[in-house]
Design a protein around this motif. Structure first.
Motif, short mmCIF file in Angstrom:
data_model
loop_
_atom_site.label_atom_id
_atom_site.label_comp_id
_atom_site.label_asym_id
_atom_site.label_seq_id
_atom_site.Cartn_x
_atom_site.Cartn_y
_atom_site.Cartn_z
N ILE A 89 0.89 -1.20 0.09
CA ILE A 89 0.00 -0.24 0.09
C ILE A 89 0.91 1.26 0.13
CG2 ILE A 89 -1.76 1.19 1.25
CD1 ILE A 89 -2.73 -1.51 2.17
N ALA A 90 2.02 1.23 0.71
CA ALA A 90 2.88 2.48 0.85
C ALA A 90 3.53 2.60 -0.38
CB ALA A 90 3.93 2.25 1.79
N ALA A 91 3.91 1.25 -1.25
CA ALA A 91 4.54 1.64 -2.36
C ALA A 91 3.55 2.19 -3.57
CB ALA A 91 4.96 0.06 -2.98
N ILE A 92 2.38 1.82 -3.33
CA ILE A 92 1.29 2.30 -4.42
C ILE A 92 1.45 3.80 -4.13
CG2 ILE A 92 -1.00 2.49 -4.99
CD1 ILE A 92 -1.07 -0.55 -4.19
N THR A 93 1.19 4.29 -2.85
CA THR A 93 1.22 5.68 -2.74
C THR A 93 2.47 6.39 -3.25
OG1 THR A 93 -0.01 5.15 -0.85
CG2 THR A 93 0.82 7.48 -1.03
N THR A 94 3.64 5.88 -2.89
CA THR A 94 4.83 6.48 -3.31
C THR A 94 5.01 6.47 -5.04
OG1 THR A 94 6.00 5.47 -1.44
CG2 THR A 94 7.42 6.32 -3.04
N ALA A 95 4.45 5.37 -5.59
CA ALA A 95 4.47 5.38 -7.01
C ALA A 95 3.51 6.47 -7.66
CB ALA A 95 3.90 3.76 -7.33
N ARG A 96 2.48 6.50 -7.00
CA ARG A 96 1.45 7.60 -7.50
C ARG A 96 1.73 9.10 -7.41
NH1 ARG A 96 -4.89 6.18 -6.67
NH2 ARG A 96 -4.91 8.17 -8.23
N ALA A 97 3.02 9.24 -6.34
CA ALA A 97 3.55 10.63 -6.07
C ALA A 97 4.61 10.89 -7.32
CB ALA A 97 4.11 10.71 -4.71
N HIS A 98 5.22 9.59 -7.74
CA HIS A 98 6.20 9.76 -8.93
C HIS A 98 6.01 9.71 -10.29
CE1 HIS A 98 9.30 10.75 -5.67
NE2 HIS A 98 8.91 9.61 -4.96
N PHE A 99 5.06 8.99 -10.35
CA PHE A 99 4.69 8.71 -11.88
C PHE A 99 3.43 9.19 -12.34
CE2 PHE A 99 7.77 5.70 -10.22
CZ PHE A 99 8.86 5.61 -11.09
N ALA A 100 3.35 9.60 -13.58
CA ALA A 100 1.95 9.97 -13.94
C ALA A 100 0.85 9.03 -14.36
CB ALA A 100 2.04 10.81 -15.36
N ARG A 101 1.50 7.89 -14.41
CA ARG A 101 0.65 6.60 -14.66
C ARG A 101 1.19 5.52 -13.79
NH1 ARG A 101 0.54 5.94 -20.87
NH2 ARG A 101 -1.25 4.43 -20.34
N THR A 102 0.06 4.99 -13.26
CA THR A 102 0.55 3.66 -12.42
C THR A 102 -0.56 2.52 -12.71
OG1 THR A 102 -0.77 4.25 -10.53
CG2 THR A 102 1.73 5.09 -10.41
N SER A 103 -0.14 1.47 -12.44
CA SER A 103 -0.87 0.32 -12.46
C SER A 103 -0.62 -0.89 -11.50
CB SER A 103 -0.80 -0.76 -13.92
OG SER A 103 -1.76 -1.78 -13.90
N PHE A 104 -1.54 -1.83 -10.90
CA PHE A 104 -0.85 -2.74 -10.24
C PHE A 104 -1.60 -3.97 -10.55
CE2 PHE A 104 -3.51 -0.65 -7.00
CZ PHE A 104 -4.40 -1.54 -6.40
N ASP A 105 -0.88 -5.15 -10.06
CA ASP A 105 -1.43 -6.46 -10.67
C ASP A 105 -1.89 -7.24 -9.05
OD1 ASP A 105 0.10 -6.04 -12.88
OD2 ASP A 105 1.43 -7.85 -12.45
N LEU A 106 -2.97 -8.15 -9.33
CA LEU A 106 -3.63 -9.01 -8.18
C LEU A 106 -3.79 -10.21 -8.80
CD1 LEU A 106 -6.21 -6.64 -6.58
CD2 LEU A 106 -3.81 -7.02 -5.52
N ILE A 107 -3.46 -11.27 -8.08
CA ILE A 107 -4.00 -12.55 -8.66
C ILE A 107 -4.94 -13.01 -7.73
CG2 ILE A 107 -2.92 -14.96 -8.67
CD1 ILE A 107 0.00 -13.79 -9.04
#
Ligand SMILES: C[S@@+](CC[C@H](N)C(=O)[O-])C[C@H]1O[C@@H](n2cnc3c(N)ncnc32)[C@H](O)[C@@H]1O
Ligand code: SF4
Length: 386
Positions: free
Chosen positions: A146-164
């Motif tokens: 969850i913390a990595a998603i927040t950090t990613a959204r702060a640094h990259f204009a576009r983000t995605s994540f994978d779930l299984i």
């Protein structure tokens, strides 16, 4: 002005991971003491070779996949991006994606990766449930993800994540609850994969000796349908079997594959497909990391297979890619990349029963698998290309 050259996607494979996940059959390996400078030099050398294979193109997308490319040195990523821009013309809005694992160590590198030119990050979250993360053998906790998603959204204009999903013991209700949490965290894109048991993995052996039981077919189908409906309602409809995005936010690199447009592959095991006259050239690089490195150092590239895809083979490859898309195949684009109109190439007689059964839809501009067709795509393809 229209672009002067054909569009191109550049794929770079980083074959290393910190540990091997028990479900994964990607070309990924655990090694100590990777010689980063040597790897950078070799990847750059093969990139040069790729530019000789497919010159006169405009690079629309780059994709760093793996393995775990978030373990690459940002200098290597930056050098490959800069060299790509020198070797080819590139789109002003070039999409540059990197796959990352969501550990805190890797999240600390996101700023440097963005600085290197990456503008889209795809995070392998896999699950938001601690027990499921342990079962999947992941190195990160749910809180770290969850913390990595927040950090990613702060640094990259576009983000995605994978779930299984469709994991052992997971009910449709539990998956729906996890999906709600994912939607609250998601940006413009989500990749949602059903767990598959791949030959040669640790899960394959465990599953065979009865170590765990997967949800049955009906339950898995129900989870797939729930996923489609919930994501559509949330404004991220499926644009491909497992990929969901807001309008205009699809992964352009993967669309290049599904549209059967040109791409080159750099790094161990990477594949390429690019037009050569009236045919497609197919390339594959050496998959073992050490063998690839030795071959590149000796001859400037790690190619082990180079063949021509022509005639019906080319139509079939393009069909296998295009029918994954919710919007289906654009018949004019298909004719330009596969050399034939799909309806003419397959013949009305073969298509009519599949249209009548509700698996295909065909009109003047498009040829597509219906939702029911996409859910059993392998069976549908067998009927189409038998
Ligand atoms: C190359 S892997 C991911 C890259 C990155 N190393 C990671 O693990 O996050 C791409 C994605 O494929 C999915 N995947 C891999 N093996 C799978 C399997 N057997 N069943 C379902 N999904 C799988 C995972 O969601 C994974 O994130
Ligand atoms: S899922 Fe990702 S981290 Fe795990 S082994 Fe495969 S590529 Fe590596």
């Amino acid at each position: 002005m229209t672009p002067p050259w054909l569009p191109l996607g550049v794929y770079v494979h980083w074959p290393f991971c910190k540990s091997k996940c028990p479900y994964c059959d990607f070309n990924s390996h655990v090694r100590d003491g990777i010689e980063h400078t040597r790897w950078r030099r070799a990847l750059l050398a093969e990139l040069e070779h790729a530019a000789r294979e497919a010159p006169n193109r405009r690079v629309e997308t780059m994709f760093f996949g793996g393995g775990t490319p978030s373990l690459m040195e940002p200098e290597t990523v930056g050098a490959l991006i800069a060299r790509t821009r020198q070797l080819w013309d590139s789109a002003p809005d070039i999409e540059i994606t990197l796959e990352a694992n969501p550990t805190s160590v890797e999240a600390a590198k996101f700023a440097a990766l963005a600085e290197a030119g990456v503008n889209r990050l795809s995070l392998g979250v896999q699950a938001l449930d601690p027990a499921a993360l342990r079962f999947l053998g992941r190195e990160h906790s749910a809180d770290e993800a969850i913390a990595a998603i927040t950090t990613a959204r702060a640094h990259f204009a576009r983000t995605s994540f994978d779930l299984i999903y469709a994991r052992p013991g997971q009910t449709p209700e539990a998956w729906l609850a996890e999906l709600e949490r994912a939607l609250a965290l998601a940006g413009e894109h989500l990749s949602l994969y059903q767990l598959t048991i791949e030959r040669g993995t640790r899960f394959f052996a465990e599953h065979q000796r009865g170590g765990f039981v997967l949800p049955d077919e009906d339950e898995a189908a129900r989870m797939f349908e729930l996923t489609q409906a919930r994501l559509e309602a949330a404004g991220l409809p499926a644009y491909e079997i497992s990929n969901h995005a807001r309008a205009g936010a699809a992964c352009r690199h993967n669309l290049i594959y599904w549209h059967y447009q040109d791409h080159v592959g750099v790094g161990p095991g990477a594949h390429g497909r690019f037009a050569e006259g009236d045919t497609k050239c197919a390339t594959r690089r050496q998959s073992g990391p050490e063998n690839w490195l030795a071959q590149v150092e000796e001859q400037g590239h790690g190619t082990v297979e180079r063949s021509v895809v022509a005639g019906q083979d080319r139509v079939e490859e393009a069909l296998m890619m295009g029918l994954r898309l919710a919007e289906g195949i654009d018949r004019a684009l298909f004719a330009s990349v596969a050399g034939a109109d799909p309806v003419e190439a397959l013949g009305e007689a073969r298509l009519a029963p599949l249209v009548d059964a509700g698996f295909l839809e065909i009109d003047r501009s498009h040829f597509k698998a219906t939702a029911a067709g996409r859910q059993r795509l392998n069976a549908l393809l067998e009927r189409l290309i038998a």
